[in-house]
Design a protein around this motif. Sequence first.
Motif, PDB file in Angstrom:
ATOM      1  N   LEU A  40     -76.514 -11.139 -21.891  1.00  0.00           N
ATOM      2  CA  LEU A  40     -77.963 -10.940 -21.859  1.00  0.00           C
ATOM      3  C   LEU A  40     -78.563 -11.331 -23.212  1.00  0.00           C
ATOM      4  O   LEU A  40     -78.007 -10.984 -24.262  1.00  0.00           O
ATOM      5  CB  LEU A  40     -78.263  -9.479 -21.528  1.00  0.00           C
ATOM      6  N   GLN A  41     -79.674 -12.049 -23.187  1.00  0.00           N
ATOM      7  CA  GLN A  41     -80.274 -12.591 -24.407  1.00  0.00           C
ATOM      8  C   GLN A  41     -81.643 -11.971 -24.682  1.00  0.00           C
ATOM      9  O   GLN A  41     -82.288 -11.430 -23.775  1.00  0.00           O
ATOM     10  CB  GLN A  41     -80.445 -14.105 -24.270  1.00  0.00           C
ATOM     11  N   VAL A  42     -82.103 -12.098 -25.912  1.00  0.00           N
ATOM     12  CA  VAL A  42     -83.432 -11.636 -26.305  1.00  0.00           C
ATOM     13  C   VAL A  42     -84.471 -12.338 -25.425  1.00  0.00           C
ATOM     14  O   VAL A  42     -84.401 -13.549 -25.200  1.00  0.00           O
ATOM     15  CB  VAL A  42     -83.693 -11.942 -27.799  1.00  0.00           C
ATOM     16  N   GLY A  43     -85.424 -11.539 -24.896  1.00  0.00           N
ATOM     17  CA  GLY A  43     -86.480 -12.072 -24.045  1.00  0.00           C
ATOM     18  C   GLY A  43     -86.187 -11.944 -22.566  1.00  0.00           C
ATOM     19  O   GLY A  43     -87.094 -12.054 -21.750  1.00  0.00           O
ATOM     20  N   GLU A  44     -84.927 -11.717 -22.197  1.00  0.00           N
ATOM     21  CA  GLU A  44     -84.582 -11.564 -20.785  1.00  0.00           C
ATOM     22  C   GLU A  44     -84.837 -10.121 -20.347  1.00  0.00           C
ATOM     23  O   GLU A  44     -84.925  -9.209 -21.169  1.00  0.00           O
ATOM     24  CB  GLU A  44     -83.116 -11.919 -20.551  1.00  0.00           C
ATOM     25  N   TYR A  45     -84.911  -9.950 -19.035  1.00  0.00           N
ATOM     26  CA  TYR A  45     -85.129  -8.632 -18.446  1.00  0.00           C
ATOM     27  C   TYR A  45     -83.871  -8.180 -17.716  1.00  0.00           C
ATOM     28  O   TYR A  45     -83.121  -9.002 -17.182  1.00  0.00           O
ATOM     29  CB  TYR A  45     -86.281  -8.672 -17.435  1.00  0.00           C
ATOM     30  N   ALA A  46     -83.671  -6.873 -17.683  1.00  0.00           N
ATOM     31  CA  ALA A  46     -82.526  -6.305 -16.964  1.00  0.00           C
ATOM     32  C   ALA A  46     -82.907  -4.953 -16.390  1.00  0.00           C
ATOM     33  O   ALA A  46     -83.789  -4.262 -16.904  1.00  0.00           O
ATOM     34  CB  ALA A  46     -81.337  -6.140 -17.907  1.00  0.00           C
ATOM     35  N   ILE A  47     -82.227  -4.598 -15.318  1.00  0.00           N
ATOM     36  CA  ILE A  47     -82.344  -3.256 -14.765  1.00  0.00           C
ATOM     37  C   ILE A  47     -81.410  -2.372 -15.590  1.00  0.00           C
ATOM     38  O   ILE A  47     -80.228  -2.704 -15.772  1.00  0.00           O
ATOM     39  CB  ILE A  47     -81.893  -3.219 -13.286  1.00  0.00           C
ATOM     40  N   VAL A  48     -81.938  -1.255 -16.079  1.00  0.00           N
ATOM     41  CA  VAL A  48     -81.168  -0.341 -16.935  1.00  0.00           C
ATOM     42  C   VAL A  48     -81.104   1.023 -16.274  1.00  0.00           C
ATOM     43  O   VAL A  48     -82.114   1.539 -15.782  1.00  0.00           O
ATOM     44  CB  VAL A  48     -81.815  -0.221 -18.327  1.00  0.00           C
ATOM     45  N   HIS A  49     -79.908   1.579 -16.249  1.00  0.00           N
ATOM     46  CA  HIS A  49     -79.713   2.914 -15.697  1.00  0.00           C
ATOM     47  C   HIS A  49     -78.822   3.708 -16.638  1.00  0.00           C
ATOM     48  O   HIS A  49     -77.765   3.211 -17.043  1.00  0.00           O
ATOM     49  CB  HIS A  49     -79.081   2.806 -14.306  1.00  0.00           C
ATOM     50  N   VAL A  50     -79.256   4.889 -16.990  1.00  0.00           N
ATOM     51  CA  VAL A  50     -78.558   5.809 -17.902  1.00  0.00           C
ATOM     52  C   VAL A  50     -78.014   5.107 -19.155  1.00  0.00           C
ATOM     53  O   VAL A  50     -76.895   5.373 -19.593  1.00  0.00           O
ATOM     54  CB  VAL A  50     -77.468   6.637 -17.203  1.00  0.00           C
ATOM     55  N   GLY A  51     -78.841   4.200 -19.705  1.00  0.00           N
ATOM     56  CA  GLY A  51     -78.491   3.564 -20.957  1.00  0.00           C
ATOM     57  C   GLY A  51     -77.628   2.327 -20.848  1.00  0.00           C
ATOM     58  O   GLY A  51     -77.232   1.764 -21.870  1.00  0.00           O
ATOM     59  N   PHE A  52     -77.348   1.853 -19.645  1.00  0.00           N
ATOM     60  CA  PHE A  52     -76.535   0.654 -19.449  1.00  0.00           C
ATOM     61  C   PHE A  52     -77.344  -0.408 -18.707  1.00  0.00           C
ATOM     62  O   PHE A  52     -77.919  -0.118 -17.649  1.00  0.00           O
ATOM     63  CB  PHE A  52     -75.280   0.965 -18.621  1.00  0.00           C
TER      64      PHE A  52
END
Length: 106
Positions: A40-52
């Motif tokens: 994962l790179q700066v500027g990208e989006y991700a789904i995050v759950h419990v800190g991961f």
Amino acid sequence: MCLAVPGRVLGVEDRDGTRMATVDFGGVVKEVCLEYLPDLQVGEYAIVHVGFALQRLDEESARRTLELFENLGMLQEEFGDPWEAAAHMEEAERPAQDGVAEEVQR
């Protein structure tokens, strides 16, 4: 409640051998572990759950989801200050407790 929330990566660093990111969740910034999405790179989006970070997400989907969560008040519920929330709960319960104390005194 414990939601999986989309966030935008602001920065990435290696911390004691673990790849970590600073992620913005619609104005709330948190540290997130990238062990499941190490590329994962700066500027990208991700789904995050419990800190991961669990899954990469396109920007449009992330923005729509964040807007929906914001409108439903779910971001405040998920990221609100727990001490502030506890103080409000205590204030809300106080009249009931005072009423009980008055009943006991009678």
